[in-house]
Design a protein around this motif. Structure first.
Motif, PDB file in Angstrom:
ATOM      1  N   ILE A 140       0.828  -1.206   0.000  1.00  9.20           N
ATOM      2  CA  ILE A 140       0.000   0.000   0.000  1.00  9.20           C
ATOM      3  C   ILE A 140       0.864   1.258   0.000  1.00  9.20           C
ATOM      4  CG2 ILE A 140      -1.688   1.354   1.321  1.00  9.20           C
ATOM      5  CD1 ILE A 140      -2.826  -1.270   2.367  1.00  9.20           C
ATOM      6  N   ALA A 141       1.891   1.288   0.820  1.00 10.28           N
ATOM      7  CA  ALA A 141       2.764   2.461   0.904  1.00 10.28           C
ATOM      8  C   ALA A 141       4.181   2.015   1.212  1.00 10.28           C
ATOM      9  CB  ALA A 141       2.270   3.438   1.963  1.00 10.28           C
ATOM     10  N   THR A 142       5.135   2.726   0.643  1.00  6.08           N
ATOM     11  CA  THR A 142       6.536   2.348   0.841  1.00  6.08           C
ATOM     12  C   THR A 142       7.414   3.583   0.941  1.00  6.08           C
ATOM     13  OG1 THR A 142       8.336   0.962  -0.018  1.00  6.08           O
ATOM     14  CG2 THR A 142       7.044   2.182  -1.629  1.00  6.08           C
ATOM     15  N   PRO A 143       8.408   3.587   1.815  1.00  3.36           N
ATOM     16  CA  PRO A 143       9.352   4.699   1.889  1.00  3.36           C
ATOM     17  C   PRO A 143      10.513   4.488   0.914  1.00  3.36           C
ATOM     18  CG  PRO A 143       9.779   3.194   3.682  1.00  3.36           C
ATOM     19  CD  PRO A 143       8.602   2.626   2.925  1.00  3.36           C
ATOM     20  N   SER A 144      11.117   5.582   0.503  1.00  3.37           N
ATOM     21  CA  SER A 144      12.282   5.523  -0.363  1.00  3.37           C
ATOM     22  C   SER A 144      13.535   5.212   0.456  1.00  3.37           C
ATOM     23  CB  SER A 144      12.468   6.860  -1.075  1.00  3.37           C
ATOM     24  OG  SER A 144      12.910   7.856  -0.142  1.00  3.37           O
ATOM     25  N   LEU A 145      14.666   5.097  -0.226  1.00  3.47           N
ATOM     26  CA  LEU A 145      15.948   5.084   0.459  1.00  3.47           C
ATOM     27  C   LEU A 145      16.176   6.467   1.084  1.00  3.47           C
ATOM     28  CD1 LEU A 145      18.116   3.208  -2.203  1.00  3.47           C
ATOM     29  CD2 LEU A 145      17.306   2.295  -0.002  1.00  3.47           C
ATOM     30  N   PRO A 146      17.053   6.568   2.072  1.00  2.84           N
ATOM     31  CA  PRO A 146      17.311   7.881   2.679  1.00  2.84           C
ATOM     32  C   PRO A 146      17.936   8.838   1.679  1.00  2.84           C
ATOM     33  CG  PRO A 146      18.211   6.083   4.024  1.00  2.84           C
ATOM     34  CD  PRO A 146      17.826   5.495   2.715  1.00  2.84           C
ATOM     35  N   ASP A 147      17.757  10.144   1.916  1.00  2.82           N
ATOM     36  CA  ASP A 147      18.410  11.142   1.080  1.00  2.82           C
ATOM     37  C   ASP A 147      19.910  11.176   1.402  1.00  2.82           C
ATOM     38  OD1 ASP A 147      18.643  12.576   3.469  1.00  2.82           O
ATOM     39  OD2 ASP A 147      17.072  14.003   2.968  1.00  2.82           O
ATOM     40  N   ALA A 148      20.649  12.021   0.689  1.00  2.00           N
ATOM     41  CA  ALA A 148      22.107  12.050   0.835  1.00  2.00           C
ATOM     42  C   ALA A 148      22.540  12.431   2.251  1.00  2.00           C
ATOM     43  CB  ALA A 148      22.713  13.027  -0.175  1.00  2.00           C
ATOM     44  N   GLN A 149      21.730  13.233   2.941  1.00  2.00           N
ATOM     45  CA  GLN A 149      22.062  13.657   4.307  1.00  2.00           C
ATOM     46  C   GLN A 149      21.627  12.631   5.350  1.00  2.00           C
ATOM     47  OE1 GLN A 149      20.267  15.708   2.101  1.00  2.00           O
ATOM     48  NE2 GLN A 149      22.222  16.583   1.428  1.00  2.00           N
ATOM     49  N   ARG A 150      20.867  11.632   4.909  1.00  4.05           N
ATOM     50  CA  ARG A 150      20.344  10.580   5.778  1.00  4.05           C
ATOM     51  C   ARG A 150      19.458  11.139   6.888  1.00  4.05           C
ATOM     52  NH1 ARG A 150      25.336   7.355   7.733  1.00  4.05           N
ATOM     53  NH2 ARG A 150      23.731   6.098   8.760  1.00  4.05           N
ATOM     54  N   ASP A 151      18.791  12.280   6.574  1.00  2.00           N
ATOM     55  CA  ASP A 151      17.834  12.854   7.529  1.00  2.00           C
ATOM     56  C   ASP A 151      16.470  13.064   6.887  1.00  2.00           C
ATOM     57  OD1 ASP A 151      18.195  15.030   5.865  1.00  2.00           O
ATOM     58  OD2 ASP A 151      18.734  16.439   7.456  1.00  2.00           O
ATOM     59  N   GLY A 152      16.221  12.420   5.751  1.00  2.00           N
ATOM     60  CA  GLY A 152      14.943  12.568   5.070  1.00  2.00           C
ATOM     61  C   GLY A 152      14.707  11.438   4.088  1.00  2.00           C
ATOM     62  N   PHE A 153      13.452  11.360   3.615  1.00  2.00           N
ATOM     63  CA  PHE A 153      13.063  10.324   2.674  1.00  2.00           C
ATOM     64  C   PHE A 153      11.697  10.686   2.120  1.00  2.00           C
ATOM     65  CE2 PHE A 153      11.412   9.184   6.805  1.00  2.00           C
ATOM     66  CZ  PHE A 153      10.133   8.716   6.558  1.00  2.00           C
ATOM     67  N   ASN A 154      11.285  10.004   1.059  1.00  2.00           N
ATOM     68  CA  ASN A 154       9.931  10.125   0.524  1.00  2.00           C
ATOM     69  C   ASN A 154       9.096   8.949   0.984  1.00  2.00           C
ATOM     70  OD1 ASN A 154      10.419  12.487  -0.921  1.00  2.00           O
ATOM     71  ND2 ASN A 154      11.004  11.405  -2.788  1.00  2.00           N
ATOM     72  N   ASP A 155       7.800   9.184   1.199  1.00  2.00           N
ATOM     73  CA  ASP A 155       6.829   8.118   1.460  1.00  2.00           C
ATOM     74  C   ASP A 155       5.819   8.144   0.313  1.00  2.00           C
ATOM     75  OD1 ASP A 155       6.675   6.121   3.362  1.00  2.00           O
ATOM     76  OD2 ASP A 155       6.086   7.444   4.995  1.00  2.00           O
ATOM     77  N   CYS A 156       5.610   6.998  -0.340  1.00  2.00           N
ATOM     78  CA  CYS A 156       4.758   6.931  -1.533  1.00  2.00           C
ATOM     79  C   CYS A 156       3.655   5.897  -1.341  1.00  2.00           C
ATOM     80  CB  CYS A 156       5.577   6.545  -2.763  1.00  2.00           C
ATOM     81  SG  CYS A 156       6.975   7.636  -3.118  1.00  2.00           S
ATOM     82  N   THR A 157       2.464   6.194  -1.872  1.00  2.00           N
ATOM     83  CA  THR A 157       1.346   5.252  -1.786  1.00  2.00           C
ATOM     84  C   THR A 157       1.052   4.627  -3.144  1.00  2.00           C
ATOM     85  OG1 THR A 157      -0.241   7.057  -2.149  1.00  2.00           O
ATOM     86  CG2 THR A 157       0.272   6.492   0.128  1.00  2.00           C
ATOM     87  N   TYR A 158       0.620   3.358  -3.104  1.00  2.00           N
ATOM     88  CA  TYR A 158       0.156   2.619  -4.278  1.00  2.00           C
ATOM     89  C   TYR A 158       1.145   2.655  -5.444  1.00  2.00           C
ATOM     90  CZ  TYR A 158      -4.151   2.672  -1.576  1.00  2.00           C
ATOM     91  OH  TYR A 158      -5.075   2.509  -0.579  1.00  2.00           O
ATOM     92  N   THR A 159       2.393   2.391  -5.146  1.00  2.00           N
ATOM     93  CA  THR A 159       3.406   2.289  -6.176  1.00  2.00           C
ATOM     94  C   THR A 159       4.470   1.302  -5.704  1.00  2.00           C
ATOM     95  OG1 THR A 159       5.055   3.504  -7.500  1.00  2.00           O
ATOM     96  CG2 THR A 159       4.692   4.250  -5.244  1.00  2.00           C
ATOM     97  N   ALA A 160       5.042   0.574  -6.659  1.00  2.00           N
ATOM     98  CA  ALA A 160       6.037  -0.454  -6.302  1.00  2.00           C
ATOM     99  C   ALA A 160       7.370   0.164  -5.910  1.00  2.00           C
ATOM    100  CB  ALA A 160       6.223  -1.424  -7.459  1.00  2.00           C
ATOM    101  N   THR A 161       7.655   1.361  -6.406  1.00  2.00           N
ATOM    102  CA  THR A 161       8.918   2.026  -6.095  1.00  2.00           C
ATOM    103  C   THR A 161       8.652   3.458  -5.651  1.00  2.00           C
ATOM    104  OG1 THR A 161       9.213   2.739  -8.400  1.00  2.00           O
ATOM    105  CG2 THR A 161      10.186   0.623  -7.759  1.00  2.00           C
ATOM    106  N   CYS A 162       9.550   3.986  -4.844  1.00  2.00           N
ATOM    107  CA  CYS A 162       9.428   5.348  -4.340  1.00  2.00           C
ATOM    108  C   CYS A 162      10.765   6.038  -4.573  1.00  2.00           C
ATOM    109  CB  CYS A 162       9.073   5.341  -2.854  1.00  2.00           C
ATOM    110  SG  CYS A 162       8.650   6.961  -2.152  1.00  2.00           S
ATOM    111  N   PRO A 163      10.817   7.129  -5.348  1.00  2.00           N
ATOM    112  CA  PRO A 163      12.094   7.751  -5.689  1.00  2.00           C
ATOM    113  C   PRO A 163      12.793   8.359  -4.465  1.00  2.00           C
ATOM    114  CG  PRO A 163      10.286   9.158  -6.376  1.00  2.00           C
ATOM    115  CD  PRO A 163       9.679   7.869  -5.946  1.00  2.00           C
ATOM    116  N   THR A 164      14.091   8.260  -4.440  1.00  2.00           N
ATOM    117  CA  THR A 164      14.878   8.895  -3.369  1.00  2.00           C
ATOM    118  C   THR A 164      14.935  10.388  -3.609  1.00  2.00           C
ATOM    119  OG1 THR A 164      16.243   6.920  -3.181  1.00  2.00           O
ATOM    120  CG2 THR A 164      17.124   8.940  -2.226  1.00  2.00           C
ATOM    121  N   PRO A 165      14.677  11.207  -2.600  1.00  2.00           N
ATOM    122  CA  PRO A 165      14.697  12.662  -2.810  1.00  2.00           C
ATOM    123  C   PRO A 165      16.105  13.183  -3.092  1.00  2.00           C
ATOM    124  CG  PRO A 165      14.413  12.147  -0.484  1.00  2.00           C
ATOM    125  CD  PRO A 165      14.300  10.853  -1.217  1.00  2.00           C
TER     126      PRO A 165
END
Length: 251
Positions: free
Chosen positions: A226-251
């Motif tokens: 249903i929902a998946t988080p991305s890999l962490p951003d370059a600073q490792r203090d953020g990420f994207n959360d995406c719904t209804y998709t197999a992949t979630c882009p890294t910010p």
């Protein structure tokens, strides 16, 4: 921003339905990296070098919600909190306490499990950037929650007592429990959400240093994603959360 121990601040989105109350809950674990109610990042006090947790914070943009299924009552909350999550990345042990804050309908709220969710008067809208922080004061087990609407410069804060185990910190979107006017209890199905971008996350005043093993996917009871988080951003203090998709882009 928001800092806290078992307190949570979040944003809840409610789509077509009769009036209902909604409340967040501790993680419902399926496997090490899957849950029936959370999607995001969770850190536990049994991870090397992590915890106990005395403050948590982040910013995010309130997502735009649209119905996933026509005519269905759908609910989602985005929040940060302390407690209620996994104590390590294998998720063999969880924390029953939870203090959290976030936003819903759209409205901002806070909650200390097992007490009911408390809705604030701070106006929030889709597209607003919010910051939430939950911080334990110098007096043990006394917490301050701060919610800032960065877009409108509105602020809400409250200080209250709460007995936490300090066992986990989390940055998640959730399908909350909803209670109808008749008292019927159900889990609110997740609407379609624009990408929820968590950023500038902090824990105990420092960067959380997110790692992929701390990601938590939200799955349906048949294990459909249903929902998946991305890999962490370059600073490792953020990420994207995406719904209804197999992949979630890294910010």
């Amino acid at each position: 921003m928001r800092w806290a121990a078992p307190i949570l601040v979040f944003a809840l989105v409610a789509l077509p339905s009769s009036p209902r109350a909604a409340t967040a809950r501790p993680i419902v674990v399926v496997a090490a990296n899957q849950s029936f109610n959370w999607a995001g990042y969770v850190q536990g006090s049994l991870e090397p070098g992590k915890g106990p947790f005395h403050s948590v914070a982040a910013t995010w943009i309130v997502p735009t919600a649209t119905p996933h299924r026509a005519g269905e009552a759908e609910y989602s909350s985005s929040w940060i909190g302390i407690g209620g999550g996994c104590l390590d990345t294998s998720c063999m042990v969880t924390d029953a306490t939870l203090i959290q804050a976030g936003k819903a309908d759209y409205y901002a709220w806070w909650e200390t499990i097992p007490a009911p969710l408390v809705r604030t008067t701070l106006p929030v809208h889709a597209g607003d950037r919010v910051g939430v922080a939950i911080v334990e004061n110098r007096i043990p087990e006394v917490w301050t929650i701060v919610i800032v609407n960065v877009t409108t410069r509105g602020v809400f804060s409250i200080t209250l007592p709460y007995a936490s185990t300090y066992g986990s910190a989390e940055w998640v979107i959730e399908t909350p429990v909803v209670i109808s006017e008749t008292g019927a209890v159900s889990v609110g199905p997740m609407p379609n959400l624009s990408v929820v971008r968590f950023d500038y996350a902090r824990v105990n005043g420092a960067s959380p240093g997110f790692v992929p093993a701390e990601r938590m996917e939200l799955v349906d009871f048949d294990l459909t994603l249903i929902a998946t988080p991305s890999l962490p951003d370059a600073q490792r203090d953020g990420f994207n959360d995406c719904t209804y998709t197999a992949t979630c882009p890294t910010p």
